[in-house]
Scaffold this active site. Structure first.
Site, mmCIF file in Angstrom:
data_model
loop_
_atom_site.group_PDB
_atom_site.id
_atom_site.type_symbol
_atom_site.label_atom_id
_atom_site.label_comp_id
_atom_site.label_asym_id
_atom_site.label_seq_id
_atom_site.Cartn_x
_atom_site.Cartn_y
_atom_site.Cartn_z
ATOM 1 N N CYS A 169 0.826 -1.214 0.000
ATOM 2 C CA CYS A 169 0.000 0.000 0.000
ATOM 3 C C CYS A 169 0.858 1.260 0.000
ATOM 4 C CB CYS A 169 -0.904 0.043 1.225
ATOM 5 S SG CYS A 169 -2.192 -1.198 1.230
ATOM 6 N N CYS A 199 -2.781 -1.240 11.663
ATOM 7 C CA CYS A 199 -2.662 -1.539 10.237
ATOM 8 C C CYS A 199 -2.408 -3.037 10.059
ATOM 9 C CB CYS A 199 -1.493 -0.746 9.662
ATOM 10 S SG CYS A 199 -1.848 0.039 8.091
ATOM 11 N N CYS A 206 10.436 5.836 34.526
ATOM 12 C CA CYS A 206 10.371 7.001 35.410
ATOM 13 C C CYS A 206 9.307 6.777 36.487
ATOM 14 C CB CYS A 206 10.047 8.259 34.632
ATOM 15 S SG CYS A 206 11.468 9.320 34.343
#
Lengths: 106, 249
Positions: free
Chosen positions: B67, B102, B210
């Site tokens: 695509c 996708c 973190c």
């Protein structure tokens, strides 16, 4: 097959000393680390690297458990005439990978 | 009056100062790793991503390239514009989320989990196409709620240490936390190769690090909170050049 990056200078003059740089994808599991279950993860490292230029060993290295993952190696060699560079990584659990690159001189 | 203005100037948070990538604060040796593709270990993942890009997968035997064609042209600058609005889920999505979507919905392939080697490889390969492109978040009003949620999360104290992101990365950026310089926390190079991880990781993995660092409970991978923080951080880093795939200590 582990992914490998091999960097060879593009233009080489006869008699020139060139630097070859290599990088290989490998976990280099030291054999000293505990895993998520608390048990020690078995050692899985590369043991030996050999660089041959037309069957002549130009560089070799031995690896130890303290070497980081995805080891980077750089070595220099003097190129008089063109030939084939054969790079071989050997390691635990039967790891054996060979890459060849054609080297031509201008 | 003049003095007051001067006072206000020197008390500005880091975000209002000059934008500085974490790259600038790294050791020279680590900078050298990133600067050249021949030494950047993240390029191993990029190589993998390049192979995945053109290999058919799923029920329809379609590859990304079927695509999108050549990534060098079709994906140029794409990573600099994420997180973006996703029509299908009616929510903001990050680049990795879009690739995973996708993969399952258009290619009909087995899903790529967050932080899986395949998804990291594809994100790194797509991200590489935007290297050097200035970060420019889309001017989509539908993203505004996510950005303000991200700003709130960034400023919110959390964990047993009761620290917010802003307390380190705005108030004390450039100063030191033990041996390391506190960066301004700009997401310019994700997914990146972190020497501490000895591998490639996403921004969400970094945020997670973190959060456990301040002893807070991290969100699950792919949580809307992470997307919101990313949207805020990308807005904050607007104009900075993408570095993907970066190397960090």
């Amino acid at each position: 097959m582990a992914r490998v990056l091999i960097n060879i200078p593009r233009e080489i003059r006869a008699g020139e000393t060139i630097a070859i740089r290599t990088l290989i994808q490998h976990a280099m599991e030291s054999g000293y680390r505990p895993g998520a279950d608390g048990n020690v993860v078995p050692r899985d490292i590369l043991r030996r690297f050999t660089a041959r230029f037309d069957d002549e060993v130009v560089f070799a290295a031995e690896f130890s458990p303290a070497i980081a993952a995805n080891p980077f190696l750089s070595f220099t060699m003097n190129v008089v005439a063109g030939g084939t560079l054969t790079l071989r990584w050997e390691g635990d659990n039967g790891f054996d990978q060979t890459e060849t690159r054609r080297i031509t001189v201008a | 009056m003049k003095r007051l203005a001067l006072l206000a100037l020197c008390c500005l948070p880091a975000a209002a100062q000059e934008l500085r990538s974490g790259f600038e604060d790294m050791a020279r040796e680590t900078q050298a790793l990133q600067r050249e593709d021949a030494t950047n270990p993240a390029m191993l993942w990029v190589q993998e991503g390049e192979a995945l890009w053109s290999s058919p997968a799923g029920a329809n035997a379609q590859s990304c390239a079927s695509c999108h064609g050549a990534a060098e042209t079709s994906m140029r600058g794409v990573a600099a514009r994420y997180p973006a609005w996703d029509e299908a889920s009616a929510a903001p999505t990050d680049l990795a989320g879009r690739i995973a979507q996708c993969r399952t919905e258009r290619q009909g392939a087995p899903p790529l989990e967050r932080e899986s080697p395949g998804l990291l490889a594809l994100s790194a390969y797509v991200g590489l196409q935007s290297r050097g492109v200035a970060i420019s978040p889309p001017a989509d009003p539908r993203l505004a709620p996510a950005m303000s949620q991200g700003a709130a999360l960034y400023a919110e104290r959390r964990g047993q240490l009761d620290l917010s992101c802003a307390q380190c990365h705005d108030d004390n950026a450039g100063r030191r936390l033990a041996g390391s310089t506190i960066p301004q926390a700009h997401p310019t190079g994700y997914p990146l190769y972190r020497l501490e991880w000895q591998g490639l990781g996403s921004l969400q993995r970094r945020l997670r690090g973190c959060m456990t660092g301040v002893r807070a409970e991290p969100f699950r991978y792919g949580a809307p909170e992470y997307i919101a923080i990313e949207a805020f951080l990308m807005g904050r880093a607007t104009g900075m050049a993408m570095e993907t795939p970066a190397v960090r200590p």
